[in-house]
Design an enzyme around this catalytic site. Structure first.
Site, PDB file in Angstrom:
ATOM      1  N   ASP A 284       0.865  -1.164   0.000  1.00 36.52           N
ATOM      2  CA  ASP A 284       0.000   0.000   0.000  1.00 36.52           C
ATOM      3  C   ASP A 284       0.910   1.224   0.000  1.00 36.52           C
ATOM      4  O   ASP A 284       2.113   1.132   0.276  1.00 36.52           O
ATOM      5  CB  ASP A 284      -0.930  -0.008   1.207  1.00 36.52           C
ATOM      6  N   CYS A 285       0.350   2.377  -0.299  1.00 37.26           N
ATOM      7  CA  CYS A 285       1.204   3.529  -0.583  1.00 37.26           C
ATOM      8  C   CYS A 285       1.964   4.006   0.665  1.00 37.26           C
ATOM      9  O   CYS A 285       1.352   4.448   1.640  1.00 37.26           O
ATOM     10  CB  CYS A 285       0.382   4.661  -1.192  1.00 37.26           C
TER      11      CYS A 285
END
Length: 776
Positions: A284-285
């Site tokens: 995920d970012c």
């Protein structure tokens, strides 16, 4: 190279009209095996990676990959979104005319309420078709970080609107239907797009009481971890051959998931057999950064990047790997073989998408804007909205009997909704049809409400919650309607006019004040119904369509927030936990999971014969003879269970047949019941019947033990049809228990390296304590 610069590079290519496909005919790589269409995807990918320098390889680990100009490899953005229509920060819509819009279907929480797998397959086909059309115009990628398939177990979770609901079987069925059409069949020579299941796993906290998703360490027992959180992801992998995964921000039992080889290697790739080289994992970012701080698993930035890569995270959404892998290599924390493996996975995936092939003879490369927002797709958006709307209360008012002189008064902050209809992660919708035109009746504007209400024959209030209180990064703090909404609803209902309430938003809110108000005749829930949601709501109210949706969530009392901490990940009831989801909740729900009323009444009968008892060893013997790889997928001896459903009313309506299992078998405590099958039946006219064929497997009857093993136990079983139930049938399993799936055990005593000076620094607020579980 940072994300901003990489994005500028990609946008420059788009704005200049430069093709974002490699040139395998005249480009520098035309003689490299990457351009040999007869070679295998892995061989083609290895040939390309072998041509890269170490610096070029490291640059390719970020989600906004800059490409390799000297080799003619253009920039590529791995991050696109396709939750309920193409979207995301790197999907580029024009200001007008072609490519200025696309389809925007209802949010998954509303489509989940339809309990219609074919609907999900049809929607996914449209999304992947439009994705290819936009990609051919250099306006989006080919890799879509969809679906969000975490179970929605806590009603406060702000991101839950992206999921189909709280039940793992339902989610597993939904995601299989979705991926099949997003990617295409596993036997196809190339993929439509790549789907990405997220957020793996045990993730459902955004920002509750000082517990932020970036630092949250979810303590989950092995039994709960296997029984509840992974099944949708197992469906992604084992049953649907999904192309990619997103590992989550959170840690599970002390280890950040993006740096943990137990879920990424032992479970995902080894136990579930996700070993194809074209399958990859992205963080995920900035979740790789979180491995360093605040998780403090790694003691340095370089260790964080190396730990994630070695654990099996192949792509970093963000810049941490590109920025800190050079230091990791200089410190011998990782080797080039591991890096090559990650890149081969990436590029093999692009080969399967025919990214490196000429466009000739590729049907998906021929798609253009004429394939976007077709008439059929627009009808599908309306159908999806209608199917997902749930009728919760009806004192014989609906459907309304209207004529040309009837006057409807629409009130509430959703009455003129446009963007609100879409929820989150949306693109530019083809259009947005709101229910009506009256604005939000806040106290400053209430004086204008009363003349309109006085002139109306029927009053419809449309309100609830929206992205201002539930969204990614923001959990809810209340399960109640606001005082202002209940005040104006009460005043409107006291006028003596027939009054209808439409509850909006993804998470459920306690509607007991509305249910218990005798002046309110009807209540519907519509979630986030998409671009045609307003028309769908009004058509159901007016009787042009009949409601048949079922709640995909439990609607708890507002006081539930005081009964259990959001950080308590356990499912079973305990001293500080009344239980989670319909399976384990020991309180009284406002509306239970699967509830949904219809305009006509229905009856149901189980028409297929079942034995009074079944011998477990005989069931296992039949399973072994069928040569099915995974015993939990073997059909139950009496499957399919046939259920005849009869419409005893006068209104034609769909009906969702839900089948639950309950009984006394396996480890105590026993769940209240568990959903094991469902089928939506369509357009059953008054006096007519239709038959549901409900497929049960040995896994449908199994329980999970404390070690996480799936076991078929002797005991007494009951199949329940619908929530009431409308029908039931009992049977017994006899003999010795049998293990259907032996779950790999986690390593023990795993400890993070820590970061000096941050001991005890990142903590949750009061009431956030969790019981420590053994490492998983």
């Amino acid at each position: 190279m940072n994300v901003l610069y990489q994005s500028i590079v990609i946008l420059f290519w788009v704005e200049q009209g430069l093709a974002l496909f490699p040139d395998c005919t005249n480009g520098p790589m035309k003689n490299n095996a990457i351009c040999d269409t007869s070679a295998s995807p892995s061989d083609r990918a290895r040939a390309l990676v072998a041509a890269y320098t170490l610096e070029e390889k490291i640059n390719a680990t970020g989600s906004a990959a800059p490409g390799v100009p000297r080799l003619g490899i253009p920039p590529y953005e791995w991050w696109s979104e396709g939750l309920h229509g193409i979207a995301g920060p790197f999907t580029n819509f024009s200001d007008e005319d072609d490519y200025s819009y696309s389809m925007s279907f209802p949010q998954p929480i509303t489509m989940g309420a339809a309990f219609d797998n074919q609907l999900i397959t049809d929607v996914a086909t449209v999304i992947s078709t439009e994705a290819r059309a936009f990609n051919n115009a250099n306006r989006t990628g080919l890799d879509f970080w969809t679906p969000n398939i975490n179970p929605f177990k806590d009603p406060r979770w702000g991101w839950g609107q992206e999921t189909p609901g709280e039940d793992p079987f339902h989610l597993s069925s939904y995601v299989h239907a979705l991926i099949t059409s997003l990617q295409g069949s596993a036997s196809d020579p190339y993929k439509r797009v790549v789907a990405t299941c997220k957020h793996y796993a045990g993730y459902d906290v955004e920002s509750w009481n000082g517990n932020y998703r970036y630092q949250f360490n979810a303590q989950i027992s092995q039994q709960d971890l296997v029984e509840y959180y992974p099944p949708p992801f197992q469906s992604c992998v084992r049953d649907s051959n999904v192309g990619a995964f997103v590992c989550s921000y959170s840690a599970v039992n002390g280890v950040p998931t993006c740096a943990d080889p137990y879920p990424l290697q032992t479970i995902l790739r080894e136990h579930w057999g996700w070993t194809n080289e074209e399958q990859w994992v992205t963080s995920d970012c900035d979740a790789v950064q979180n491995v360093y701080l605040p998780h403090q698993w790694a003691s340095s930035r370089e260790e964080a990047a190396a730990d994630a890569l070695i654990a099996g995270t192949d792509i970093n959404c963000g810049t941490y790997m590109p920025n800190h892998l050079p230091g990791a290599f200089s410190q011998d924390l990782v080797n080039e073989t591991v890096l090559d493996q990650a890149l081969v996975r990436q590029y093999s995936s692009l080969v399967r998408l025919r990214y490196f092939d000429p466009p000739e003879n590729q049907p998906y490369r021929q798609l253009d804007f004429s394939d976007v927002a077709t008439n059929a797709s627009q009808k599908l958006a309306y159908r999806a909205a209608v199917e997902g709307i749930v009728l919760l209360k009806n004192d014989d008012l609906l459907p309304l009997s209207l004529d040309s002189s009837s006057s409807l008064g629409l009130f509430g902050d959703w009455a003129n909704a446009t963007m609100q209809l879409l929820g989150n992660y949306y693109g530019v919708a083809t259009y947005m049809h709101s229910p009506g035109s009256q604005g939000d009746p806040t106290t400053n504007s209430w004086l204008s409400v009363w003349p309109a209400a006085a002139a109306s024959d029927f009053i419809i209030y449309i309100g609830g919650i929206d992205n201002s209180v539930e969204s990614e990064g923001m959990d809810r703090v209340s399960l109640a309607w606001t005082g202002a909404q209940l005040d104006v609803i009460g005043q409107l209902a006291s006028l003596g006019k027939p009054t209808i309430i439409v509850q909006m938003g993804g998470g459920q809110i306690d509607s007991s004040p509305i249910i218990n108000n005798p002046n309110i005749s009807a209540l519907l829930w519509a979630g986030y119904p998409g671009q045609d949601g307003g028309v769908a709501i009004m058509d159901i109210i007016a009787g042009k369509a009949a409601p048949a949706g079922r709640l995909p969530l439990t609607q708890y009392q507002a006081s539930y927030i005081n009964e259990v901490s959001m950080t308590d990940m356990s499912l079973r009831p305990g001293p500080k936990n009344p239980g989670r989801t319909y399976k384990w909740y020991n309180g009284t729900a406002i509306f239970e999971y699967g509830f949904g009323m219809h305009y006509p009444n229905f009856t149901a009968d189980v028409t297929s014969p079942l034995q009074q008892s079944y011998d477990i060893s005989s069931l296992m013997s039949a399973c072994n003879k069928s040569n099915i790889t995974y015993p939990d997928r073997c059909p139950f001896a009496s499957s399919p269970i046939q259920v005849e459903v009869t419409n005893t009313g006068n209104t034609t309506s769909d009906y969702v047949t839900l089948a639950y299992i309950s009984g006394s078998f396996g480890p105590e405590p026993y769940p209240n019941k568990a959903l094991v099958a469902y089928q939506r039946l369509f357009s059953i006219s008054g006096g007519s019947s239709s038959t549901a064929n409900l497929n049960l497997t040995l896994g449908s009857l199994a329980r999970v033990d404390e070690s996480g093993n799936m076991v078929l136990y002797p005991g007494d079983y009951t199949i329940l049809i619908d929530n009431h139930p409308l029908a039931s049938v009992d049977f017994t399993l006899t003999g010795e228990q049998a293990v259907l799936d032996k779950w790999p055990q986690p390593p023990v005593n795993r400890m993070g390296k820590g970061v000096s000076g941050f001991e005890g620094y990142f903590v949750g607020g009061y009431g956030s304590e969790q019981s420590p579980m053994r490492a998983a």
